[in-house]
Design an enzyme around this catalytic site. Structure first.
Site, short mmCIF file in Angstrom:
data_model
loop_
_atom_site.label_atom_id
_atom_site.label_comp_id
_atom_site.label_asym_id
_atom_site.label_seq_id
_atom_site.Cartn_x
_atom_site.Cartn_y
_atom_site.Cartn_z
N CYS A 1 -72.23 42.65 27.23
CA CYS A 1 -71.19 42.28 28.19
C CYS A 1 -69.86 42.97 27.86
O CYS A 1 -68.84 42.67 28.47
CB CYS A 1 -70.99 40.76 28.23
N GLU B 1 -82.13 31.75 17.25
CA GLU B 1 -80.75 31.41 17.62
C GLU B 1 -80.21 30.44 16.57
O GLU B 1 -80.94 29.54 16.13
CB GLU B 1 -80.73 30.77 19.02
#
Length: 458
Positions: free
Chosen positions: A405, A330
């Site tokens: 999403c 990340e």
């Protein structure tokens, strides 16, 4: 425009708008369901279509229901409360299926959308703007659709009740303690927003006061009164945002009460949640989503797993129970710090987290001949960059589990992967993370076309 037409709805857009056709013209009409007939006031003429609003309905769909929320037709937070929940799930399944075909050119069986037993009061995060109306009353709620006008709301039916209660209590406390509400035009005042997060499984509550200034009168008394009223509040944070911006949170924060974070459980793992942590807003459905992702990965306990876009480590830590080794990557440093703390707090020792660009990191893994069996991808709404997908293809895992999403960017990315590699989309399951809205989460499995793979161990 003053024209009124009688129209019949033939279809729905991906955002749930009714689609009507007449004399080769297309009309988009909110809150109209398929087969419903209505008199429609045409409000706007666009280049290729018209927009309208319902004046009178003559025929109702069997799937029409009365919205639970009295603010529904004014607030922009929900889109489908006029549609039965059964139909909402069907709508979302069809949306994913059609988007994959239209944008991704992918024909695959899409599973039924996984729904909720109770599709209400599910949001564990609330961000509410405060304002003052023309009568001088302190108000709080959501912005009216398409405007910056606050609708004063006593409750929201998709939030947890305690969030509504705290929002209303703060209205009274701000007034009683003469704490000034921020004025956007003059850029004066104190209180801009209030953010509330609650642990669904721990019942811990965090309150974040987003202010225009570093300090303000009655701050200590405000915190004392709030915590006394609500013992479940475990921390109160002041976030300072003096900028003229639509971005809610500023860079600087002060912990006014508690530790500055709360904790919650997800799939049996405890997570630390700070004001800026990315944490899914519907943990009940997130467990279903992650369990489906782990099911798709079909881990046997011998695999090395890469969790790209790992955030605070949610998917990777859940997968660690069934994998030999998990690597999380990340680019956001604070998220990686939280991920490492979450691993330590849960005594999980087979996970390593790295703060790096995921594309470059995967290229380095591939160059080092490090074998990765499964890659989990959970990108932001905009999807993945081509350089990321190229790096993932070069890494050459046996399976890719893509959690999305946004169906349109999912379809785009799947199309790119399929056309630039030997992967094929095997399974697709939508999950209703956001009932009463048109949003949908989807988990997909991509597997390599051949059966066997040469492993390089290091």
């Amino acid at each position: 425009m003053n024209e009124k037409l009688i129209l019949t709805c033939k279809d729905l857009t991906s955002e749930g708008l009714g689609v009507c056709k007449r004399e080769s013209k297309t009309f988009f009409v909110p809150y109209l369901l398929v087969d419903e007939e209505a008199r429609v006031h045409i409000t706007k003429k666009r280049k290729n279509f018209y927009e309208g609003v319902v004046v009178e309905r003559f025929k109702d769909s069997k799937d029409r229901v009365t919205p639970k929320c009295r603010y529904y037709y004014h607030c922009g937070g929900c889109h489908l409360q006029h549609m039965s929940y059964r139909m909402q799930l069907e709508f979302k399944k069809n949306k994913v299926e059609e988007t994959l075909k239209r944008i991704g050119k992918i024909n695959v069986k899409v599973d039924d959308c996984i729904g909720m037993d109770n599709p209400w009061n599910y949001r564990n995060k609330v961000q509410v703007p405060y304002g003052v109306n023309k009568k001088g009353k302190v108000i709080a709620g959501f912005y009216k659709k398409g405007t910056h006008e606050i609708i004063d709301m006593d409750n929201c039916d998709i939030e947890y009740d305690i969030a509504d209660q705290i929002v209303n209590t703060l209205k009274k406390l701000f007034k009683e303690m003469k704490i000034e509400i921020y004025n956007e035009d003059k850029r004066t005042g104190v209180i801009r927003h209030v953010l509330i997060r609650n642990g669904v499984f721990t019942n811990d509550v965090m309150v974040v006061l987003v202010t225009n200034v570093d300090s303000f009168r009655s701050r200590d008394n405000l915190v004392k009164a709030l915590v006394k009223e609500y013992p479940s509040i475990k921390t109160v944070v002041q976030n300072i945002n003096p900028r003229s911006t639509n971005v809610i949170l500023g860079e600087k924060e002060k912990v006014l009460y508690g530790k500055g974070y709360i904790e919650d459980y997800l799939c049996g793992i405890k997570f630390r949640i700070s004001s800026k942590s990315f944490y899914q807003i519907n943990p009940i459905q997130t467990e279903k989503l992650y369990n489906k992702a782990i099911e798709f990965a079909d881990l046997k306990g011998t695999e090395t797993v890469l969790d790209a876009y790992c955030g605070i480590g949610t998917i990777g830590l859940v997968a660690s129970k069934k994998a030999k080794r998990v690597i999380g990557v990340e680019i956001v440093e604070d998220a990686i710090k939280d991920a490492r703390k979450n691993a330590r707090n849960n005594k999980i020792n087979n996970v390593d987290f790295y703060c790096e660009d995921a594309s470059r990191f995967m290229q380095e893994l591939a160059a080092s001949n490090i074998n990765v069996d499964v890659v989990f991808i959970d990108p932001p709404r905009k999807g993945s960059e081509k350089v990321f997908l190229d790096s993932m293809i070069k890494l050459n895992p046996e399976k890719v589990v893509y959690v999305s999403c946004e169906p349109s960017t999912l379809a785009r990315d799947l199309n790119y992967i399929v056309n630039n590699s030997n992967y094929k989309v095997k399974k697709v399951t939508p999950v209703d993370m956001f009932p009463q809205t048109f949003h949908v989460e989807t988990v997909c499995l991509l597997s390599k076309l051949h059966e066997a793979k040469h492993h390089v161990n290091v």
